[in-house]
Design a protein around this motif. Structure first.
Motif, short mmCIF file in Angstrom:
data_model
loop_
_atom_site.label_atom_id
_atom_site.label_comp_id
_atom_site.label_asym_id
_atom_site.label_seq_id
_atom_site.Cartn_x
_atom_site.Cartn_y
_atom_site.Cartn_z
N GLU A 186 78.31 21.75 28.43
CA GLU A 186 77.54 22.60 29.74
C GLU A 186 77.06 21.71 30.69
OE1 GLU A 186 75.70 25.20 29.32
OE2 GLU A 186 75.92 25.24 26.82
N ASP A 188 76.01 20.80 34.91
CA ASP A 188 75.37 20.85 34.99
C ASP A 188 75.14 21.25 36.21
OD1 ASP A 188 72.94 20.50 35.78
OD2 ASP A 188 73.16 18.13 35.70
N SER A 190 72.21 21.92 38.19
CA SER A 190 70.68 22.19 38.72
C SER A 190 70.52 21.55 39.25
CB SER A 190 70.20 20.57 36.80
OG SER A 190 70.40 19.75 37.16
N LYS A 191 71.65 20.80 39.86
CA LYS A 191 70.87 20.48 41.92
C LYS A 191 71.86 21.10 43.05
CE LYS A 191 70.62 15.54 39.69
NZ LYS A 191 71.06 14.73 40.52
N SER A 192 72.41 22.40 42.45
CA SER A 192 73.06 23.15 43.40
C SER A 192 72.54 24.42 43.76
CB SER A 192 74.37 23.74 42.51
OG SER A 192 75.03 24.56 43.42
N LYS A 193 72.17 24.49 44.55
CA LYS A 193 71.28 26.18 45.25
C LYS A 193 72.54 27.08 45.24
CE LYS A 193 68.44 23.36 46.60
NZ LYS A 193 67.16 23.33 46.26
N LYS A 196 72.83 31.10 40.59
CA LYS A 196 72.99 30.95 38.96
C LYS A 196 73.43 31.91 38.38
CE LYS A 196 71.17 26.33 39.61
NZ LYS A 196 71.05 26.76 41.10
N HIS A 280 77.19 20.98 44.65
CA HIS A 280 76.71 20.22 42.92
C HIS A 280 75.54 19.73 43.11
CE1 HIS A 280 80.41 22.07 40.67
NE2 HIS A 280 80.22 22.45 41.42
N ASP A 281 75.76 18.37 43.96
CA ASP A 281 74.80 17.23 44.45
C ASP A 281 74.47 16.81 45.82
OD1 ASP A 281 73.00 15.59 44.47
OD2 ASP A 281 73.88 14.44 42.42
#
Length: 333
Positions: A186, A188, A190-193, A196, A280-281
Protein backbone atom coordinates in the motif's frame (compact mmCIF):
# COMPACT_ATOMS: atom_id res chain seq x y z
CA UNK A 1 36.15 38.67 -42.87
CA UNK A 2 35.70 41.84 -40.77
CA UNK A 3 32.40 42.99 -39.29
CA UNK A 4 31.60 45.44 -42.08
CA UNK A 5 32.25 42.96 -44.88
CA UNK A 6 30.38 40.28 -42.94
CA UNK A 7 27.31 42.49 -42.74
CA UNK A 8 27.60 43.24 -46.43
CA UNK A 9 27.91 39.58 -47.26
CA UNK A 10 24.91 38.62 -45.13
CA UNK A 11 22.87 41.49 -46.58
CA UNK A 12 23.72 40.48 -50.13
CA UNK A 13 22.92 36.85 -49.41
CA UNK A 14 19.55 37.70 -47.89
CA UNK A 15 18.72 39.99 -50.79
CA UNK A 16 19.66 37.24 -53.24
CA UNK A 17 17.48 34.74 -51.40
CA UNK A 18 14.56 37.17 -51.41
CA UNK A 19 14.98 37.79 -55.14
CA UNK A 20 15.17 34.06 -55.84
CA UNK A 21 12.03 33.43 -53.78
CA UNK A 22 10.17 36.22 -55.61
CA UNK A 23 11.36 34.89 -58.98
CA UNK A 24 10.19 31.36 -58.14
CA UNK A 25 6.81 32.65 -56.94
CA UNK A 26 6.43 34.71 -60.13
CA UNK A 27 7.29 31.70 -62.30
CA UNK A 28 4.76 29.57 -60.46
CA UNK A 29 2.04 32.20 -60.89
CA UNK A 30 2.88 32.59 -64.60
CA UNK A 31 2.54 28.83 -65.01
CA UNK A 32 -0.81 28.88 -63.24
CA UNK A 33 0.57 27.14 -60.17
CA UNK A 34 -0.14 28.21 -56.61
CA UNK A 35 2.97 29.24 -54.66
CA UNK A 36 4.34 26.40 -52.57
CA UNK A 37 3.25 26.36 -48.94
CA UNK A 38 6.06 27.21 -46.53
CA UNK A 39 7.36 24.23 -44.60
CA UNK A 40 6.22 24.12 -40.96
CA UNK A 41 8.87 25.49 -38.62
CA UNK A 42 9.95 23.38 -35.66
CA UNK A 43 11.37 25.40 -32.80
CA UNK A 44 14.68 24.06 -31.45
CA UNK A 45 14.34 21.41 -28.76
CA UNK A 46 17.90 20.03 -28.53
CA UNK A 47 20.66 22.10 -26.89
CA UNK A 48 24.34 21.08 -26.78
CA UNK A 49 26.72 22.11 -24.00
CA UNK A 50 29.78 20.78 -22.19
CA UNK A 51 30.43 19.43 -18.71
CA UNK A 52 34.20 19.42 -18.55
CA UNK A 53 35.38 17.00 -21.24
CA UNK A 54 31.95 15.42 -21.65
CA UNK A 55 29.41 16.36 -24.30
CA UNK A 56 25.91 16.99 -23.02
CA UNK A 57 22.51 17.76 -24.48
CA UNK A 58 19.26 18.99 -23.03
CA UNK A 59 16.37 17.50 -24.99
CA UNK A 60 12.87 18.83 -24.52
CA UNK A 61 10.32 16.04 -24.33
CA UNK A 62 7.05 17.97 -24.50
CA UNK A 63 5.07 21.17 -24.97
CA UNK A 64 2.41 20.96 -22.27
CA UNK A 65 0.80 23.02 -19.52
CA UNK A 66 -0.71 22.23 -16.13
CA UNK A 67 -4.26 23.48 -16.52
CA UNK A 68 -4.94 23.76 -12.78
CA UNK A 69 -2.52 26.68 -12.57
CA UNK A 70 -1.98 28.01 -9.06
CA UNK A 71 -4.59 25.57 -7.72
CA UNK A 72 -1.77 23.02 -7.81
CA UNK A 73 0.31 25.10 -5.42
CA UNK A 74 0.28 24.91 -1.63
CA UNK A 75 -0.29 26.20 1.01
CA UNK A 76 -3.66 27.35 -0.27
CA UNK A 77 -3.67 30.52 1.84
CA UNK A 78 -0.47 31.69 0.14
CA UNK A 79 -1.90 31.63 -3.38
CA UNK A 80 -2.62 35.40 -3.35
CA UNK A 81 1.08 35.97 -2.55
CA UNK A 82 2.03 33.60 -5.35
CA UNK A 83 -0.16 35.56 -7.73
CA UNK A 84 1.51 38.81 -6.61
CA UNK A 85 4.93 37.32 -7.37
CA UNK A 86 3.74 36.16 -10.78
CA UNK A 87 2.39 39.63 -11.61
CA UNK A 88 5.53 41.34 -10.27
CA UNK A 89 7.69 39.27 -12.61
CA UNK A 90 5.40 39.61 -15.62
CA UNK A 91 4.47 35.94 -15.64
CA UNK A 92 1.33 34.88 -17.48
CA UNK A 93 -1.49 33.57 -15.34
CA UNK A 94 -3.40 30.41 -16.21
CA UNK A 95 -1.81 27.01 -16.90
CA UNK A 96 1.66 26.55 -15.45
CA UNK A 97 4.17 25.55 -18.14
CA UNK A 98 5.40 21.98 -17.91
CA UNK A 99 8.97 21.80 -19.14
CA UNK A 100 10.51 18.34 -19.39
CA UNK A 101 14.27 18.63 -19.96
CA UNK A 102 16.09 15.35 -20.41
CA UNK A 103 19.83 15.40 -19.84
CA UNK A 104 22.00 13.24 -22.09
CA UNK A 105 25.73 12.94 -21.40
CA UNK A 106 28.37 11.30 -23.60
CA UNK A 107 31.66 10.59 -21.88
CA UNK A 108 34.06 8.23 -23.64
CA UNK A 109 32.14 5.12 -24.63
CA UNK A 110 29.30 5.82 -22.20
CA UNK A 111 26.03 7.49 -23.12
CA UNK A 112 24.00 8.43 -20.04
CA UNK A 113 20.33 9.32 -19.84
CA UNK A 114 18.90 11.15 -16.84
CA UNK A 115 15.21 10.19 -16.78
CA UNK A 116 13.43 9.43 -20.04
CA UNK A 117 10.30 11.56 -20.28
CA UNK A 118 6.81 10.47 -21.19
CA UNK A 119 7.63 8.01 -23.94
CA UNK A 120 6.21 8.08 -27.44
CA UNK A 121 2.43 8.01 -27.65
CA UNK A 122 -0.45 9.37 -29.71
CA UNK A 123 -0.06 12.95 -28.48
CA UNK A 124 2.34 14.83 -30.82
CA UNK A 125 3.03 17.41 -28.10
CA UNK A 126 4.92 14.92 -25.94
CA UNK A 127 7.42 12.10 -26.20
CA UNK A 128 10.15 13.84 -28.23
CA UNK A 129 13.18 12.18 -26.60
CA UNK A 130 13.83 9.54 -29.24
CA UNK A 131 13.58 12.15 -32.00
CA UNK A 132 16.04 14.35 -30.12
CA UNK A 133 18.52 11.50 -29.67
CA UNK A 134 18.35 10.72 -33.38
CA UNK A 135 19.03 14.39 -34.16
CA UNK A 136 22.40 14.17 -32.38
CA UNK A 137 23.26 10.76 -33.82
CA UNK A 138 22.53 8.59 -30.78
CA UNK A 139 20.56 5.38 -31.28
CA UNK A 140 18.71 3.65 -28.40
CA UNK A 141 21.19 0.76 -28.34
CA UNK A 142 24.07 3.19 -27.73
CA UNK A 143 22.71 4.30 -24.35
CA UNK A 144 24.71 2.46 -21.68
CA UNK A 145 23.17 3.80 -18.46
CA UNK A 146 19.96 5.42 -17.35
CA UNK A 147 19.36 7.28 -14.10
CA UNK A 148 15.84 7.40 -12.70
CA UNK A 149 15.22 10.19 -10.21
CA UNK A 150 11.75 8.86 -9.34
CA UNK A 151 8.96 6.88 -10.92
CA UNK A 152 6.39 9.49 -11.96
CA UNK A 153 5.20 9.04 -15.55
CA UNK A 154 7.13 11.96 -17.05
CA UNK A 155 10.38 10.42 -15.78
CA UNK A 156 9.87 6.66 -16.02
CA UNK A 157 7.62 5.93 -18.99
CA UNK A 158 10.19 6.79 -21.65
CA UNK A 159 12.41 3.93 -20.44
CA UNK A 160 9.78 1.54 -21.88
CA UNK A 161 8.72 1.24 -25.51
CA UNK A 162 5.95 -1.10 -26.70
CA UNK A 163 6.31 -3.41 -23.72
CA UNK A 164 10.11 -3.67 -23.88
CA UNK A 165 13.06 -1.69 -22.50
CA UNK A 166 13.49 1.34 -24.77
CA UNK A 167 17.28 1.24 -24.31
CA UNK A 168 18.22 -2.46 -24.56
CA UNK A 169 21.87 -2.08 -23.52
CA UNK A 170 21.33 0.31 -20.60
CA UNK A 171 21.15 -0.47 -16.91
CA UNK A 172 18.93 1.91 -14.92
CA UNK A 173 20.12 3.25 -11.56
CA UNK A 174 17.63 4.34 -8.90
CA UNK A 175 17.47 4.53 -5.12
CA UNK A 176 16.31 1.46 -3.19
CA UNK A 177 13.70 3.57 -1.40
CA UNK A 178 12.00 4.49 -4.67
CA UNK A 179 11.68 0.89 -5.80
CA UNK A 180 10.50 -0.21 -2.34
CA UNK A 181 7.82 2.50 -2.21
CA UNK A 182 6.10 1.42 -5.42
CA UNK A 183 6.53 -2.29 -4.69
CA UNK A 184 5.01 -2.00 -1.20
CA UNK A 185 1.50 -3.45 -0.68
CA UNK A 186 0.00 0.00 0.00
CA UNK A 187 2.13 2.96 -1.18
CA UNK A 188 1.46 5.82 1.23
CA UNK A 189 0.02 8.96 -0.38
CA UNK A 190 -1.67 10.22 2.80
CA UNK A 191 0.42 13.42 2.93
CA UNK A 192 0.15 14.26 -0.77
CA UNK A 193 -2.27 16.84 -2.21
CA UNK A 194 -2.51 15.09 -5.58
CA UNK A 195 -5.80 13.81 -6.99
CA UNK A 196 -6.43 10.61 -5.04
CA UNK A 197 -8.64 9.20 -7.80
CA UNK A 198 -5.66 8.91 -10.16
CA UNK A 199 -3.41 7.07 -7.68
CA UNK A 200 -4.50 3.42 -8.27
CA UNK A 201 -3.92 3.72 -12.03
CA UNK A 202 -0.57 5.42 -11.45
CA UNK A 203 0.60 2.65 -9.11
CA UNK A 204 -0.44 0.00 -11.62
CA UNK A 205 1.43 1.73 -14.47
CA UNK A 206 4.62 2.15 -12.44
CA UNK A 207 4.61 -1.50 -11.38
CA UNK A 208 4.07 -2.65 -14.96
CA UNK A 209 7.03 -0.56 -16.14
CA UNK A 210 9.22 -1.84 -13.31
CA UNK A 211 8.28 -5.41 -14.29
CA UNK A 212 9.41 -4.73 -17.86
CA UNK A 213 12.66 -3.14 -16.66
CA UNK A 214 13.32 -5.61 -13.83
CA UNK A 215 16.51 -7.08 -15.27
CA UNK A 216 17.82 -3.59 -16.09
CA UNK A 217 17.22 -2.01 -12.67
CA UNK A 218 20.22 -1.31 -10.44
CA UNK A 219 18.94 -0.10 -7.05
CA UNK A 220 21.53 1.70 -4.91
CA UNK A 221 21.52 2.64 -1.24
CA UNK A 222 22.29 6.15 -0.01
CA UNK A 223 24.77 8.45 -1.67
CA UNK A 224 26.57 6.40 -4.32
CA UNK A 225 29.13 7.18 -7.01
CA UNK A 226 29.10 5.17 -10.24
CA UNK A 227 31.04 5.08 -13.49
CA UNK A 228 34.31 5.97 -11.81
CA UNK A 229 32.86 9.02 -10.07
CA UNK A 230 31.34 10.51 -13.22
CA UNK A 231 27.89 10.42 -11.56
CA UNK A 232 27.02 10.79 -7.92
CA UNK A 233 23.52 9.70 -6.90
CA UNK A 234 22.16 11.63 -3.90
CA UNK A 235 18.96 10.99 -1.89
CA UNK A 236 16.73 14.08 -2.06
CA UNK A 237 13.43 12.87 -0.55
CA UNK A 238 10.08 14.59 -0.27
CA UNK A 239 8.79 14.74 -3.80
CA UNK A 240 8.84 10.94 -3.51
CA UNK A 241 10.36 8.71 -0.83
CA UNK A 242 13.26 7.78 -3.09
CA UNK A 243 13.62 10.95 -5.14
CA UNK A 244 17.25 11.49 -6.19
CA UNK A 245 19.41 14.32 -7.46
CA UNK A 246 22.53 13.73 -9.53
CA UNK A 247 25.96 15.36 -9.74
CA UNK A 248 27.84 14.89 -12.98
CA UNK A 249 31.56 15.62 -12.75
CA UNK A 250 34.05 15.80 -15.60
CA UNK A 251 37.43 17.48 -15.43
CA UNK A 252 37.06 20.52 -13.19
CA UNK A 253 33.36 20.96 -13.95
CA UNK A 254 30.29 19.86 -12.05
CA UNK A 255 26.60 19.96 -12.91
CA UNK A 256 24.00 19.38 -10.20
CA UNK A 257 20.76 17.99 -11.61
CA UNK A 258 17.95 19.19 -9.35
CA UNK A 259 15.32 16.96 -10.94
CA UNK A 260 11.94 17.70 -9.27
CA UNK A 261 13.11 19.91 -6.41
CA UNK A 262 11.42 22.71 -8.38
CA UNK A 263 8.41 22.58 -10.69
CA UNK A 264 8.34 26.30 -11.46
CA UNK A 265 11.14 28.74 -12.21
CA UNK A 266 9.67 31.45 -9.97
CA UNK A 267 7.43 29.99 -7.29
CA UNK A 268 9.75 27.39 -5.72
CA UNK A 269 12.55 29.97 -5.54
CA UNK A 270 10.71 33.09 -4.38
CA UNK A 271 9.58 31.05 -1.38
CA UNK A 272 10.95 27.50 -1.03
CA UNK A 273 8.14 26.76 1.44
CA UNK A 274 5.69 26.69 -1.47
CA UNK A 275 5.00 23.17 -2.68
CA UNK A 276 3.15 21.44 -5.48
CA UNK A 277 0.34 18.90 -5.19
CA UNK A 278 2.52 16.16 -6.71
CA UNK A 279 4.85 16.05 -3.68
CA UNK A 280 4.39 12.86 -1.66
CA UNK A 281 5.57 14.54 1.56
CA UNK A 282 5.49 18.36 1.29
CA UNK A 283 7.22 18.97 4.64
CA UNK A 284 10.22 16.83 3.72
CA UNK A 285 10.24 18.30 0.18
CA UNK A 286 10.64 21.80 1.65
CA UNK A 287 13.47 20.70 3.94
CA UNK A 288 15.30 19.08 1.04
CA UNK A 289 14.79 22.07 -1.25
CA UNK A 290 16.16 24.52 1.33
CA UNK A 291 19.21 22.34 1.88
CA UNK A 292 20.04 22.21 -1.81
CA UNK A 293 19.23 25.88 -2.46
CA UNK A 294 21.54 27.01 0.37
CA UNK A 295 24.37 24.79 -0.82
CA UNK A 296 24.00 25.82 -4.47
CA UNK A 297 24.11 29.50 -3.54
CA UNK A 298 27.11 29.08 -1.25
CA UNK A 299 29.14 27.08 -3.77
CA UNK A 300 27.80 28.88 -6.86
CA UNK A 301 26.98 25.49 -8.36
CA UNK A 302 25.90 25.17 -11.96
CA UNK A 303 22.52 23.45 -11.92
CA UNK A 304 19.96 21.89 -14.23
CA UNK A 305 16.24 21.56 -13.56
CA UNK A 306 13.99 18.95 -15.12
CA UNK A 307 10.95 21.26 -15.02
CA UNK A 308 12.65 24.65 -15.42
CA UNK A 309 12.57 26.65 -18.70
CA UNK A 310 14.39 24.73 -21.43
CA UNK A 311 17.26 23.99 -21.65
CA UNK A 312 17.08 24.12 -17.86
CA UNK A 313 20.60 25.38 -17.08
CA UNK A 314 21.38 28.08 -14.56
CA UNK A 315 22.37 29.07 -11.04
CA UNK A 316 20.45 29.72 -7.85
CA UNK A 317 21.00 33.17 -6.32
CA UNK A 318 19.51 34.98 -3.35
CA UNK A 319 16.88 37.69 -3.84
CA UNK A 320 14.98 39.58 -1.16
CA UNK A 321 13.96 37.01 1.47
CA UNK A 322 14.12 34.10 -0.95
CA UNK A 323 15.93 32.93 -4.03
CA UNK A 324 15.90 33.39 -7.78
CA UNK A 325 16.59 31.03 -10.67
CA UNK A 326 19.24 32.76 -12.82
CA UNK A 327 19.01 31.26 -16.30
CA UNK A 328 22.32 30.56 -18.02
CA UNK A 329 22.69 32.40 -21.32
CA UNK A 330 22.65 30.18 -24.39
CA UNK A 331 25.98 29.56 -26.07
CA UNK A 332 25.87 28.23 -29.59
CA UNK A 333 28.58 25.62 -30.06
Amino acid sequence: MNEVSRRGFVGSALAGMAALTASNAGAQQAAGQAPAEPKPFREPFVYHFKIGDADAWSISDCDLGLGEGLDLMWPQEDRPKMKEEMVRHGERMGPLPLYVNILVVKAGNDVLLFDAGFGKGSNPKMGWLQEGLAAVGISPDQVTAGFLSHAHADHLNGFVNQGKPAFPNAVVYLLEEELAFWRSPEPDFSKSKRNKGAIPGMIKEVRQNFDILQEKLRPVKGTTEVLGGLVRIEPAPGHTDGHACFRIRSGNDELLHLMDLAHHHLLMFADPNWTIAFDHDPVVAVETRKKYWNEAVEKHTRCMGFHLPWPGLGHIVTERDGYRWAIEAWRWS
